[in-house]
Scaffold this motif. Structure first.
Motif, PDB file in Angstrom:
ATOM      1  N   ALA A 261       0.826  -1.213   0.000  1.00 59.61           N
ATOM      2  CA  ALA A 261       0.000   0.000   0.000  1.00 59.61           C
ATOM      3  C   ALA A 261       0.855   1.256   0.000  1.00 59.61           C
ATOM      4  CB  ALA A 261      -0.921   0.000   1.215  1.00 59.61           C
ATOM      5  N   ASP A 262       0.369   2.255  -0.701  1.00 61.32           N
ATOM      6  CA  ASP A 262       0.957   3.596  -0.757  1.00 61.32           C
ATOM      7  C   ASP A 262       2.292   3.690  -1.481  1.00 61.32           C
ATOM      8  OD1 ASP A 262      -1.259   4.669   0.642  1.00 61.32           O
ATOM      9  OD2 ASP A 262      -0.353   4.060   2.545  1.00 61.32           O
ATOM     10  N   GLN A 263       2.703   2.633  -2.169  1.00 58.46           N
ATOM     11  CA  GLN A 263       3.921   2.735  -2.969  1.00 58.46           C
ATOM     12  C   GLN A 263       3.631   3.594  -4.200  1.00 58.46           C
ATOM     13  OE1 GLN A 263       4.769  -1.532  -3.390  1.00 58.46           O
ATOM     14  NE2 GLN A 263       6.680  -1.175  -2.292  1.00 58.46           N
ATOM     15  N   ALA A 264       4.618   4.395  -4.585  1.00 57.20           N
ATOM     16  CA  ALA A 264       4.486   5.247  -5.773  1.00 57.20           C
ATOM     17  C   ALA A 264       5.126   4.533  -6.955  1.00 57.20           C
ATOM     18  CB  ALA A 264       5.172   6.582  -5.530  1.00 57.20           C
ATOM     19  N   VAL A 265       4.325   4.309  -7.985  1.00 57.22           N
ATOM     20  CA  VAL A 265       4.806   3.623  -9.184  1.00 57.22           C
ATOM     21  C   VAL A 265       4.852   4.630 -10.329  1.00 57.22           C
ATOM     22  CG1 VAL A 265       4.355   1.754 -10.821  1.00 57.22           C
ATOM     23  CG2 VAL A 265       3.758   1.462  -8.408  1.00 57.22           C
ATOM     24  N   THR A 266       5.965   4.641 -11.050  1.00 55.72           N
ATOM     25  CA  THR A 266       6.076   5.488 -12.231  1.00 55.72           C
ATOM     26  C   THR A 266       6.506   4.630 -13.416  1.00 55.72           C
ATOM     27  OG1 THR A 266       8.355   6.084 -11.701  1.00 55.72           O
ATOM     28  CG2 THR A 266       6.643   7.596 -10.967  1.00 55.72           C
ATOM     29  N   ILE A 267       5.948   4.969 -14.555  1.00 57.03           N
ATOM     30  CA  ILE A 267       6.336   4.328 -15.811  1.00 57.03           C
ATOM     31  C   ILE A 267       6.872   5.426 -16.719  1.00 57.03           C
ATOM     32  CG2 ILE A 267       5.573   3.034 -17.838  1.00 57.03           C
ATOM     33  CD1 ILE A 267       3.189   2.043 -16.160  1.00 57.03           C
ATOM     34  N   GLU A 268       8.102   5.284 -17.167  1.00 59.66           N
ATOM     35  CA  GLU A 268       8.710   6.195 -18.139  1.00 59.66           C
ATOM     36  C   GLU A 268       9.229   5.294 -19.246  1.00 59.66           C
ATOM     37  OE1 GLU A 268       8.651   9.469 -17.987  1.00 59.66           O
ATOM     38  OE2 GLU A 268       7.836   9.609 -15.962  1.00 59.66           O
ATOM     39  N   ALA A 269       8.471   5.181 -20.322  1.00 62.63           N
ATOM     40  CA  ALA A 269       8.803   4.221 -21.373  1.00 62.63           C
ATOM     41  C   ALA A 269       8.544   4.830 -22.747  1.00 62.63           C
ATOM     42  CB  ALA A 269       7.968   2.953 -21.201  1.00 62.63           C
ATOM     43  N   VAL A 270       8.949   4.087 -23.756  1.00 64.06           N
ATOM     44  CA  VAL A 270       8.688   4.475 -25.136  1.00 64.06           C
ATOM     45  C   VAL A 270       7.781   3.422 -25.745  1.00 64.06           C
ATOM     46  CG1 VAL A 270       9.692   4.883 -27.407  1.00 64.06           C
ATOM     47  CG2 VAL A 270      10.902   5.649 -25.349  1.00 64.06           C
ATOM     48  N   LEU A 271       6.652   3.881 -26.271  1.00 66.30           N
ATOM     49  CA  LEU A 271       5.716   2.990 -26.935  1.00 66.30           C
ATOM     50  C   LEU A 271       6.111   2.935 -28.400  1.00 66.30           C
ATOM     51  CD1 LEU A 271       3.168   1.261 -26.645  1.00 66.30           C
ATOM     52  CD2 LEU A 271       1.824   3.311 -27.097  1.00 66.30           C
ATOM     53  N   GLN A 272       6.557   1.763 -28.831  1.00 60.62           N
ATOM     54  CA  GLN A 272       7.011   1.592 -30.206  1.00 60.62           C
ATOM     55  C   GLN A 272       5.821   1.546 -31.151  1.00 60.62           C
ATOM     56  OE1 GLN A 272      10.295   1.440 -30.992  1.00 60.62           O
ATOM     57  NE2 GLN A 272      10.900   1.557 -28.850  1.00 60.62           N
ATOM     58  N   GLU A 273       5.977   2.198 -32.294  1.00 60.38           N
ATOM     59  CA  GLU A 273       4.941   2.147 -33.321  1.00 60.38           C
ATOM     60  C   GLU A 273       4.928   0.758 -33.930  1.00 60.38           C
ATOM     61  OE1 GLU A 273       3.801   4.196 -37.600  1.00 60.38           O
ATOM     62  OE2 GLU A 273       5.373   5.057 -36.385  1.00 60.38           O
ATOM     63  N   THR A 274       3.743   0.222 -34.137  1.00 61.93           N
ATOM     64  CA  THR A 274       3.624  -1.093 -34.764  1.00 61.93           C
ATOM     65  C   THR A 274       3.000  -0.945 -36.137  1.00 61.93           C
ATOM     66  OG1 THR A 274       1.471  -1.455 -33.753  1.00 61.93           O
ATOM     67  CG2 THR A 274       3.379  -2.318 -32.571  1.00 61.93           C
ATOM     68  N   THR A 275       3.335  -1.858 -36.996  1.00 62.18           N
ATOM     69  CA  THR A 275       2.786  -1.865 -38.347  1.00 62.18           C
ATOM     70  C   THR A 275       1.558  -2.751 -38.370  1.00 62.18           C
ATOM     71  OG1 THR A 275       5.003  -1.609 -39.239  1.00 62.18           O
ATOM     72  CG2 THR A 275       3.314  -2.382 -40.756  1.00 62.18           C
ATOM     73  N   GLN A 276       0.502  -2.259 -38.965  1.00 65.21           N
ATOM     74  CA  GLN A 276      -0.727  -3.038 -39.100  1.00 65.21           C
ATOM     75  C   GLN A 276      -0.632  -3.864 -40.382  1.00 65.21           C
ATOM     76  OE1 GLN A 276      -3.393  -3.106 -37.018  1.00 65.21           O
ATOM     77  NE2 GLN A 276      -2.408  -1.716 -35.589  1.00 65.21           N
TER      78      GLN A 276
END
Length: 87
Positions: free
Chosen positions: A60-75
């Motif tokens: 409880a009460d832990q601080a979570v951060t996400i700092e990432a790069v979302l790669q573009e995908t080809t459809q």
């Protein structure tokens, strides 16, 4: 085009003891659980300022951060063999 992701979350009491990837998948459904696991493995997810480990269980009460790069995908579009033969 790649997109930078910056997300923050404070762990709720109801999530205590759950794996971090499961909790993140619940609060951030726009990202797949496998992608979240990948970001954890890459060190893009921090808990209280420290890179999270695989299979990390939250408190409880832990601080979570996400700092990432979302790669573009080809459809890709499926094309039947019959359609290709007629071209």
């Amino acid at each position: 085009m790649n997109q930078r992701i910056s997300e923050k979350l404070i762990i709720q009491a109801s999530d205590v003891g759950k794996r971090l990837d499961v909790v993140l998948a619940h609060y951030f459904p726009q990202y797949s659980r496998s992608l979240l696991q990948q970001w954890i493995a890459e060190g893009a997810v921090n808990v209280d300022g420290i890179p999270a480990k695989k299979k990390f269980k939250v408190e409880a009460d832990q601080a979570v951060t996400i700092e990432a790069v979302l790669q573009e995908t080809t459809q890709w579009e499926a094309v039947s063999a019959v359609s290709q033969q007629n071209d």
